[in-house]
Design a protein around this motif. Structure first.
Motif, PDB file in Angstrom:
ATOM      1  N   GLY A 177       0.805  -1.227   0.000  1.00  0.00           N
ATOM      2  CA  GLY A 177       0.000   0.000   0.000  1.00  0.00           C
ATOM      3  C   GLY A 177       0.831   1.268   0.000  1.00  0.00           C
ATOM      4  O   GLY A 177       0.340   2.321  -0.415  1.00  0.00           O
ATOM      5  N   ILE A 183      -5.650  -0.372  -5.964  1.00  0.00           N
ATOM      6  CA  ILE A 183      -5.514  -1.426  -6.968  1.00  0.00           C
ATOM      7  C   ILE A 183      -6.800  -1.444  -7.773  1.00  0.00           C
ATOM      8  O   ILE A 183      -7.896  -1.559  -7.207  1.00  0.00           O
ATOM      9  CB  ILE A 183      -5.272  -2.793  -6.323  1.00  0.00           C
ATOM     10  CG1 ILE A 183      -3.927  -2.784  -5.577  1.00  0.00           C
ATOM     11  CG2 ILE A 183      -5.278  -3.897  -7.372  1.00  0.00           C
ATOM     12  CD1 ILE A 183      -3.619  -4.078  -4.872  1.00  0.00           C
ATOM     13  N   THR A 199      -5.474  -0.492  -1.383  1.00  0.00           N
ATOM     14  CA  THR A 199      -4.507  -1.586  -1.264  1.00  0.00           C
ATOM     15  C   THR A 199      -4.441  -2.102   0.164  1.00  0.00           C
ATOM     16  O   THR A 199      -4.358  -3.324   0.397  1.00  0.00           O
ATOM     17  CB  THR A 199      -3.120  -1.117  -1.721  1.00  0.00           C
ATOM     18  OG1 THR A 199      -3.204  -0.616  -3.057  1.00  0.00           O
ATOM     19  CG2 THR A 199      -2.122  -2.261  -1.691  1.00  0.00           C
TER      20      THR A 199
END
Length: 366
Positions: A177, A183, A199
């Motif tokens: 992250g 994502i 993330t």
């Protein structure tokens, strides 16, 4: 000419008479004492027992009255006694040393928290092992393909993940992250997005553990599977192609069954290593077996007994896997050996049957 023939025949007659005397001496000495001897009386001049005109053999010696004496191996008994003494000494130390605290081990061995950690370890092993070998099989096929791009991608994947420690991979995936806040899934190089998530929400402790273990396992599995496939004789594939067998059947019915004999031992080593490798997930504070044991002994200060609990559970898991490995290897050994190796139960039955038969033979009157 007649004189020459007489000169040649004279040595032959003297040699013949010498052999006759030798046969008579052997008959008077060896036959009377019971020794087996062959008498090489040669009429045509061919001597020895292997000649076409070899002489008659004497009666064979009857060995039925001689006792059977087993070969003696004194040093084998000395080594066995030394190893047995060492085993007894270790067992005595484990049983009599109070610092092992076997009562504490028994108390925590089946505790609910330890069992929950054990289940998490088994879950990580099953998921990571299955996904790792599936991905490794795909990477192995890519490595064996004729496409330079597929070969390069497969080689690079194995090179990267075999070159970095598993601990580093775990921490990298858990901190993904920091590199990518979100994502998303969509059409590349456009603003079209079908799916998007944070993330840190997607990469949890469990996800990071599975991701690290799976990718690391896939890199090693790809080389194991590729080596097993290459171990199959190329002539068998050529014969299958000549017979017109389809490619899928060639792979599943000819190549893979034979490749499994080379793949299985190393593959099970990897699975056993994966069981123990799950202990590294403790750095993510995920509650698998080793992390659970750590939490308990940090609270109770009973370090060695709790470590022994984890050790015994790992031994149990690897022992069960070893049993599965034996039977699976036995199944795939068909065609490679004339007779299948005996199972442990069959070995035990044969052992007791053989010793019972020997005991009955020894007790029966002659």
């Amino acid at each position: 000419m007649s004189s020459a023939a007489t000169d040649v025949a004279q040595p032959a007659e003297s040699a013949q008479s010498a052999k006759a005397r030798q046969a008579a001496e052997l008959a008077s000495t060896g036959a009377s004492t019971g020794d087996a001897a062959w008498v090489g009386t040669n009429v045509q001049g061919t001597s020895g027992p292997s000649g076409p005109d070899s002489g008659s053999r004497g009666p064979a010696t009857d060995y039925s009255g001689f006792p059977l004496v087993g070969a003696k191996h004194p040093w084998r008994w000395v080594g066995t006694a030394a190893v047995a003494l060492g085993v007894v000494a270790i067992a005595w130390s484990l049983a009599t040393n109070p610092r092992w605290e076997w009562g504490v081990v028994a108390q925590w061995f089946t505790a609910q928290s330890v069992v929950n950690g054990l289940l998490e370890t088994l879950k990580l092993t099953a998921i990571s092992g299955l996904l790792g070998f599936v991905l490794g099989f795909i990477l192995a096929l890519m490595r064996l393909s004729a496409s330079p791009l597929l070969v390069s991608v497969s080689w690079t994947f194995s090179w990267i993940f075999r070159s970095t420690p598993l601990l580093v991979q775990m921490l990298l995936w858990y901190n993904l992250g920091y590199l990518y806040e979100k994502i998303s899934l969509g059409i590349p190089f456009t603003d079209v997005r079908f799916f998007e998530v944070q993330t840190t929400t997607l990469i949890s402790q469990f996800a990071a553990a599975v991701l690290g273990l799976t990718l690391n396992q896939a890199a090693y599995s790809a080389e194991i599977i590729r080596g097993g496939i290459l171990s199959v004789d190329q002539g068998q594939l050529e014969a299958a192609v000549a017979l017109g067998i389809p490619a899928w059947r060639r792979s599943t019915r000819i190549v893979l069954p034979q490749a499994m004999r080379a793949i299985l031992p190393t593959a099970f080593n990897e699975i056993i290593g994966l069981v123990k490798g799950t202990s590294i997930v403790y750095v993510l504070a995920y509650s698998e077996l080793f992390y659970t044991v750590q939490v308990i002994y940090n609270r109770t200060q009973q370090v060695l007994p709790l470590l022994l609990v984890a050790t015994l559970w790992y031994v149990v898991i690897t022992s069960v896997l070893s049993v599965f490995q034996y039977y699976i290897e036995r199944h795939y050994s068909k065609g490679a050996v004339r007779t299948l190796p005996l199972t442990p139960l069959q070995k035990a039955r044969k052992f007791f049957a053989t010793h019972a038969e020997a005991t009955n033979r020894a007790r029966s009157p002659r």
